[in-house]
Design an enzyme around this catalytic site. Structure first.
Site, PDB file in Angstrom:
ATOM      1  N   GLY A  29     -17.628  15.521 -90.163  1.00 29.88           N
ATOM      2  CA  GLY A  29     -17.523  16.784 -89.953  1.00 29.88           C
ATOM      3  C   GLY A  29     -19.028  17.526 -90.140  1.00 29.88           C
TER       4      GLY A  29
ATOM      5  N   GLY B  22     -20.532  17.923 -83.725  1.00 31.13           N
ATOM      6  CA  GLY B  22     -19.645  18.394 -82.623  1.00 31.13           C
ATOM      7  C   GLY B  22     -18.398  19.133 -83.136  1.00 31.13           C
TER       8      GLY B  22
ATOM      9  N   ASP C  46     -18.375   5.754 -94.829  1.00 33.66           N
ATOM     10  CA  ASP C  46     -18.096   5.095 -93.739  1.00 33.66           C
ATOM     11  C   ASP C  46     -16.791   4.782 -93.811  1.00 33.66           C
TER      12      ASP C  46
ATOM     13  N   ARG D 112     -14.899   3.174 -92.092  1.00 30.61           N
ATOM     14  CA  ARG D 112     -14.449   1.634 -91.928  1.00 30.61           C
ATOM     15  C   ARG D 112     -14.320   0.632 -93.224  1.00 30.61           C
TER      16      ARG D 112
ATOM     17  N   PHE E 225     -18.692   4.429 -76.574  1.00 29.29           N
ATOM     18  CA  PHE E 225     -19.621   4.410 -75.530  1.00 29.29           C
ATOM     19  C   PHE E 225     -18.991   3.821 -74.159  1.00 29.29           C
TER      20      PHE E 225
ATOM     21  N   SER F 277     -19.306  -7.238 -76.357  1.00 32.89           N
ATOM     22  CA  SER F 277     -19.386  -8.529 -77.180  1.00 32.89           C
ATOM     23  C   SER F 277     -17.950  -8.242 -77.829  1.00 32.89           C
TER      24      SER F 277
ATOM     25  N   TYR G 194      -6.607  10.084 -73.072  1.00 25.49           N
ATOM     26  CA  TYR G 194      -6.352   8.769 -72.470  1.00 25.49           C
ATOM     27  C   TYR G 194      -5.624   7.655 -73.588  1.00 25.49           C
TER      28      TYR G 194
HETATM   29  C1  HXC Z   1     -22.405  -2.355 -75.050  1.00 30.34           C
HETATM   30  C2  HXC Z   1     -22.896  -1.822 -77.223  1.00 30.34           C
HETATM   31  C3  HXC Z   1     -23.284  -0.646 -76.844  1.00 30.34           C
HETATM   32  C4  HXC Z   1     -23.432  -0.240 -75.564  1.00 30.34           C
HETATM   33  C5  HXC Z   1     -23.447  -0.720 -79.008  1.00 30.34           C
HETATM   34  N1  HXC Z   1     -23.176  -1.961 -78.501  1.00 30.34           N
HETATM   35  N2  HXC Z   1     -23.805  -0.093 -78.146  1.00 30.34           N
HETATM   36  N3  HXC Z   1     -22.680  -2.738 -76.326  1.00 30.34           N
HETATM   37  N4  HXC Z   1     -22.970  -1.191 -74.598  1.00 30.34           N
HETATM   38  N5  HXC Z   1     -23.741   0.827 -74.989  1.00 30.34           N
HETATM   39  C6  HXC Z   1     -22.855  -3.017 -79.490  1.00 30.34           C
HETATM   40  C7  HXC Z   1     -23.847  -3.622 -80.448  1.00 30.34           C
HETATM   41  O1  HXC Z   1     -24.631  -4.356 -79.321  1.00 30.34           O
HETATM   42  C8  HXC Z   1     -23.198  -4.393 -81.513  1.00 30.34           C
HETATM   43  O2  HXC Z   1     -22.552  -5.797 -81.137  1.00 30.34           O
HETATM   44  C9  HXC Z   1     -21.994  -3.469 -81.378  1.00 30.34           C
HETATM   45  O3  HXC Z   1     -21.770  -2.784 -80.543  1.00 30.34           O
HETATM   46  C10 HXC Z   1     -22.001  -2.523 -82.785  1.00 30.34           C
HETATM   47  O4  HXC Z   1     -23.400  -1.724 -82.529  1.00 30.34           O
HETATM   48  P1  HXC Z   1     -24.397  -0.929 -83.579  1.00 30.34           P
HETATM   49  O5  HXC Z   1     -25.295  -0.099 -83.054  1.00 30.34           O
HETATM   50  O6  HXC Z   1     -24.483  -2.132 -84.722  1.00 30.34           O
HETATM   51  O7  HXC Z   1     -22.907  -0.300 -84.358  1.00 30.34           O
HETATM   52  P2  HXC Z   1     -23.047   1.017 -85.448  1.00 30.34           P
HETATM   53  O8  HXC Z   1     -24.709   1.344 -85.831  1.00 30.34           O
HETATM   54  O9  HXC Z   1     -21.901   1.138 -86.162  1.00 30.34           O
HETATM   55  O10 HXC Z   1     -22.789   2.268 -84.307  1.00 30.34           O
HETATM   56  C11 HXC Z   1     -21.481   2.528 -83.529  1.00 30.34           C
HETATM   57  C12 HXC Z   1     -21.536   2.848 -82.397  1.00 30.34           C
HETATM   58  C13 HXC Z   1     -22.489   4.335 -82.057  1.00 30.34           C
HETATM   59  C14 HXC Z   1     -20.135   3.352 -81.892  1.00 30.34           C
HETATM   60  C15 HXC Z   1     -22.125   1.829 -81.401  1.00 30.34           C
HETATM   61  O11 HXC Z   1     -22.497   4.662 -80.775  1.00 30.34           O
HETATM   62  C16 HXC Z   1     -22.240   5.365 -82.969  1.00 30.34           C
HETATM   63  O12 HXC Z   1     -22.683   5.655 -84.134  1.00 30.34           O
HETATM   64  N6  HXC Z   1     -21.285   6.313 -82.672  1.00 30.34           N
HETATM   65  C17 HXC Z   1     -20.749   7.361 -83.375  1.00 30.34           C
HETATM   66  C18 HXC Z   1     -20.609   8.591 -82.601  1.00 30.34           C
HETATM   67  C19 HXC Z   1     -19.918   8.633 -81.448  1.00 30.34           C
HETATM   68  O13 HXC Z   1     -19.545   7.686 -80.743  1.00 30.34           O
HETATM   69  N7  HXC Z   1     -19.396   9.895 -80.931  1.00 30.34           N
HETATM   70  C20 HXC Z   1     -18.899   9.832 -79.684  1.00 30.34           C
HETATM   71  C21 HXC Z   1     -17.402  10.084 -79.742  1.00 30.34           C
HETATM   72  S1  HXC Z   1     -16.548  10.680 -78.194  1.00 30.34           S
HETATM   73  P3  HXC Z   1     -23.251  -7.130 -81.292  1.00 30.34           P
HETATM   74  O14 HXC Z   1     -22.492  -7.953 -80.640  1.00 30.34           O
HETATM   75  O15 HXC Z   1     -24.699  -7.028 -80.515  1.00 30.34           O
HETATM   76  O16 HXC Z   1     -23.450  -6.999 -82.633  1.00 30.34           O
HETATM   77  C22 HXC Z   1     -15.133  10.433 -78.182  1.00 30.34           C
HETATM   78  C23 HXC Z   1     -14.862  11.172 -76.573  1.00 30.34           C
HETATM   79  C24 HXC Z   1     -13.349  10.784 -76.428  1.00 30.34           C
HETATM   80  O17 HXC Z   1     -14.595   9.550 -78.619  1.00 30.34           O
HETATM   81  C25 HXC Z   1     -13.038  11.130 -74.894  1.00 30.34           C
HETATM   82  C26 HXC Z   1     -13.909  12.026 -74.249  1.00 30.34           C
HETATM   83  C27 HXC Z   1     -13.583  12.803 -73.090  1.00 30.34           C
HETATM   84  P1  NAP Z   2     -19.550  13.481 -82.476  1.00 29.17           P
HETATM   85  O1  NAP Z   2     -20.178  14.734 -82.908  1.00 29.17           O
HETATM   86  O2  NAP Z   2     -20.237  12.140 -81.950  1.00 29.17           O
HETATM   87  O3  NAP Z   2     -18.446  12.901 -83.662  1.00 29.17           O
HETATM   88  C1  NAP Z   2     -18.149  12.006 -84.273  1.00 29.17           C
HETATM   89  C2  NAP Z   2     -18.271  11.835 -85.591  1.00 29.17           C
HETATM   90  O4  NAP Z   2     -17.772  10.813 -86.129  1.00 29.17           O
HETATM   91  C3  NAP Z   2     -20.101  12.109 -86.063  1.00 29.17           C
HETATM   92  O5  NAP Z   2     -20.132  13.026 -87.037  1.00 29.17           O
HETATM   93  C4  NAP Z   2     -20.289  10.687 -86.692  1.00 29.17           C
HETATM   94  O6  NAP Z   2     -21.222  10.942 -87.951  1.00 29.17           O
HETATM   95  C5  NAP Z   2     -18.704  10.293 -87.441  1.00 29.17           C
HETATM   96  N1  NAP Z   2     -18.860   8.909 -87.447  1.00 29.17           N
HETATM   97  C6  NAP Z   2     -19.104   7.943 -86.595  1.00 29.17           C
HETATM   98  N2  NAP Z   2     -18.783   6.727 -87.031  1.00 29.17           N
HETATM   99  C7  NAP Z   2     -18.336   7.117 -88.363  1.00 29.17           C
HETATM  100  C8  NAP Z   2     -17.931   5.995 -89.362  1.00 29.17           C
HETATM  101  N3  NAP Z   2     -17.844   4.770 -89.343  1.00 29.17           N
HETATM  102  N4  NAP Z   2     -17.677   6.737 -90.679  1.00 29.17           N
HETATM  103  C9  NAP Z   2     -17.733   7.990 -91.025  1.00 29.17           C
HETATM  104  N5  NAP Z   2     -18.118   8.783 -89.908  1.00 29.17           N
HETATM  105  C10 NAP Z   2     -18.359   8.250 -88.814  1.00 29.17           C
HETATM  106  O7  NAP Z   2     -18.476  13.707 -81.242  1.00 29.17           O
HETATM  107  P2  NAP Z   2     -17.330  14.517 -80.918  1.00 29.17           P
HETATM  108  O8  NAP Z   2     -17.398  14.944 -79.463  1.00 29.17           O
HETATM  109  O9  NAP Z   2     -17.598  16.007 -81.743  1.00 29.17           O
HETATM  110  O10 NAP Z   2     -16.057  13.889 -81.357  1.00 29.17           O
HETATM  111  C11 NAP Z   2     -15.262  14.294 -82.321  1.00 29.17           C
HETATM  112  C12 NAP Z   2     -13.911  13.814 -81.945  1.00 29.17           C
HETATM  113  O11 NAP Z   2     -13.299  14.425 -80.900  1.00 29.17           O
HETATM  114  C13 NAP Z   2     -13.490  12.317 -81.984  1.00 29.17           C
HETATM  115  O12 NAP Z   2     -12.534  11.778 -82.525  1.00 29.17           O
HETATM  116  C14 NAP Z   2     -13.384  12.128 -80.496  1.00 29.17           C
HETATM  117  O13 NAP Z   2     -13.154  11.127 -80.071  1.00 29.17           O
HETATM  118  C15 NAP Z   2     -12.762  13.360 -80.084  1.00 29.17           C
HETATM  119  N6  NAP Z   2     -12.873  13.725 -78.541  1.00 29.17           N
HETATM  120  C16 NAP Z   2     -13.927  14.589 -78.325  1.00 29.17           C
HETATM  121  C17 NAP Z   2     -13.807  14.759 -76.855  1.00 29.17           C
HETATM  122  C18 NAP Z   2     -15.132  15.644 -76.150  1.00 29.17           C
HETATM  123  O14 NAP Z   2     -15.023  16.055 -75.289  1.00 29.17           O
HETATM  124  N7  NAP Z   2     -16.076  15.820 -77.283  1.00 29.17           N
HETATM  125  C19 NAP Z   2     -12.864  14.691 -75.950  1.00 29.17           C
HETATM  126  C20 NAP Z   2     -11.627  13.936 -76.695  1.00 29.17           C
HETATM  127  C21 NAP Z   2     -11.677  13.551 -77.952  1.00 29.17           C
HETATM  128  P3  NAP Z   2     -22.073   9.798 -88.338  1.00 29.17           P
HETATM  129  O15 NAP Z   2     -22.819   9.361 -87.218  1.00 29.17           O
HETATM  130  O16 NAP Z   2     -23.193  10.569 -89.006  1.00 29.17           O
HETATM  131  O17 NAP Z   2     -21.407   8.916 -89.068  1.00 29.17           O
END
Ligand code: HXC
Ligand code: NAP
Length: 293
Positions: free
Chosen positions: A23, A26, A73, A75, A105, A113, A156
């Site tokens: 929360g 985004g 977290d 998880r 991503f 991996s 998706y």
């Molecule tokens: C390949 C990758 C990678 C990349 C990380 N990894 N980034 N592999 N390409 N770009 C690998 C790492 O090498 C590691 O594997 C494993 O993933 C975990 O990475 P960490 O960095 O240790 O993980 P962590 O710190 O927990 O971070 C999680 C994360 C990060 C998902 C990688 O991006 C994050 O914190 N995201 C949170 C916010 C987010 O993603 N928001 C977007 C939501 S958008 P190894 O094997 O090396 O240990 C969404 C939209 C949907 O969902 C639809 C849109 C239209």
């Molecule tokens: P975002 O800002 O990156 O939101 C993701 C949030 O999840 C962040 O606040 C992040 O905070 C939190 N998060 C990630 N890992 C977590 C963990 N292990 N434990 C607790 N919190 C965690 O991106 P967003 O675009 O607003 O996405 C919000 C939701 O909308 C997601 O479910 C996404 O799949 C969905 N969605 C977004 C879009 C779009 O176009 N933006 C489209 C379709 C669906 P921390 O990093 O601080 O933990």
């Protein structure tokens, strides 16, 4: 009136306590803002304490509402149980859980991996499971009813998508969980629904899905029949309705808010939109000429 305006009456969520995972940024922050404006108390959580503390301060100043920031977290089940306790100790009870936290991503799947794949599954699917199970068990044990779980998925979840395979796999699981528990836990007074947003620009998503100049190369607005991306308020309007008592008879539903994006990709002849208007006279004449052949 237009789609960037606020939809519900001012006190629509008065007296409710809502937990929004992710929360602090985004779409989670956009939903939280509107929930506060509608009178709810909101608990925001994410892994980053500093980020949610800052967001809470800003939201309290902006809306005058009550916000509690709890690092968690999703998880880790024990952290989620601590979140349930902290929220209930502060507000007495929780009425709504919004499973919004996600990780994602773009990557060719063969480059991932096993741990990279697991990381997304753990945040999105297991995180949603952890929160749902912890809050659900709590509500059942306390015999509390009229509870709502809202899951944020994507389109998706049912079409699948290349290059975001862990996310697609996890979101499909979340959708199945939504529909399954909508039936199973209705007897305990819980409703489960989902929102499937199309493209809504946020820093978290765009940095990971459209890094560098991919933003210019792949203008997502062009994929949408309505030729625009979503505005955060229109998603917040839908979320507020789905967590409010006005949607009391909606259960097990996934509501798409994407300007028609996924259907455009699905319809076999949708690509004919590229045919210029002036060509249609000639095409029609060619088709009519085949009559009787
Ligand atoms: C390949 C990758 C990678 C990349 C990380 N990894 N980034 N592999 N390409 N770009 C690998 C790492 O090498 C590691 O594997 C494993 O993933 C975990 O990475 P960490 O960095 O240790 O993980 P962590 O710190 O927990 O971070 C999680 C994360 C990060 C998902 C990688 O991006 C994050 O914190 N995201 C949170 C916010 C987010 O993603 N928001 C977007 C939501 S958008 P190894 O094997 O090396 O240990 C969404 C939209 C949907 O969902 C639809 C849109 C239209
Ligand atoms: P975002 O800002 O990156 O939101 C993701 C949030 O999840 C962040 O606040 C992040 O905070 C939190 N998060 C990630 N890992 C977590 C963990 N292990 N434990 C607790 N919190 C965690 O991106 P967003 O675009 O607003 O996405 C919000 C939701 O909308 C997601 O479910 C996404 O799949 C969905 N969605 C977004 C879009 C779009 O176009 N933006 C489209 C379709 C669906 P921390 O990093 O601080 O933990």
């Amino acid at each position: 009136m237009d789609y960037t305006q606020k939809m519900l009456q001012a006190d629509a969520l008065k007296g409710k306590t809502i937990v929004v995972t992710g929360g602090g940024s985004g779409l989670g922050k956009a939903m939280t803002t509107y929930f506060l404006e509608l009178g709810a108390n909101v608990v925001i959580s994410s892994r980053n304490q500093e980020k949610i503390d800052l967001a809470a301060k800003e939201l309290i100043e902006q809306t005058g509402g009550s916000v509690l920031a709890v690092p968690c977290d999703v998880r880790h089940y024990e952290q989620v149980e601590a979140l349930v306790k902290k929220a209930c100790d502060t507000y007495g009870s929780v009425d709504v859980l919004v499973n919004n936290a996600a990780g994602n991503f773009i990557s060719p799947t063969e480059r991932l991996s096993a741990n990279a794949f697991d990381t997304i599954i753990d945040i999105v699917l297991k995180g949603t499971k952890n929160c749902t199970l912890a809050f659900g068990k709590h509500w059942i044990a306390q015999k509390q009813t009229q509870k709502v779980v809202l899951n944020i998925v994507t389109t998706y979840a049912w079409t699948g998508s290349a290059y975001v395979v862990p996310s697609a796999t996890a979101k499909a699981g979340v959708l199945a969980m939504t529909r399954s528990l909508a039936v199973e836990w209705a007897k305990y007074g819980m409703r489960f629904n989902a929102i499937a947003p199309g493209p809504f620009p946020t820093k978290g998503a765009w940095d990971r899905l459209l890094p560098g100049n991919l933003k210019e190369q792949f203008d997502l607005a062009k994929k949408v029949p309505l030729k625009r991306v979503g505005a955060h308020q229109e998603l917040a309007n839908l979320a507020a309705y789905l967590v409010s008592d006005f949607s009391a008879y909606i259960n097990g539903e996934v509501i798409t808010i994407d300007g028609g994006e996924w259907l455009k990709g699905a319809g076999q002849f949708n690509l004919l939109e590229d045919i210029p208007e002036e060509l249609w006279d000639m095409l029609e004449a060619m088709i009519r000429a085949k009559k009787g052949n």
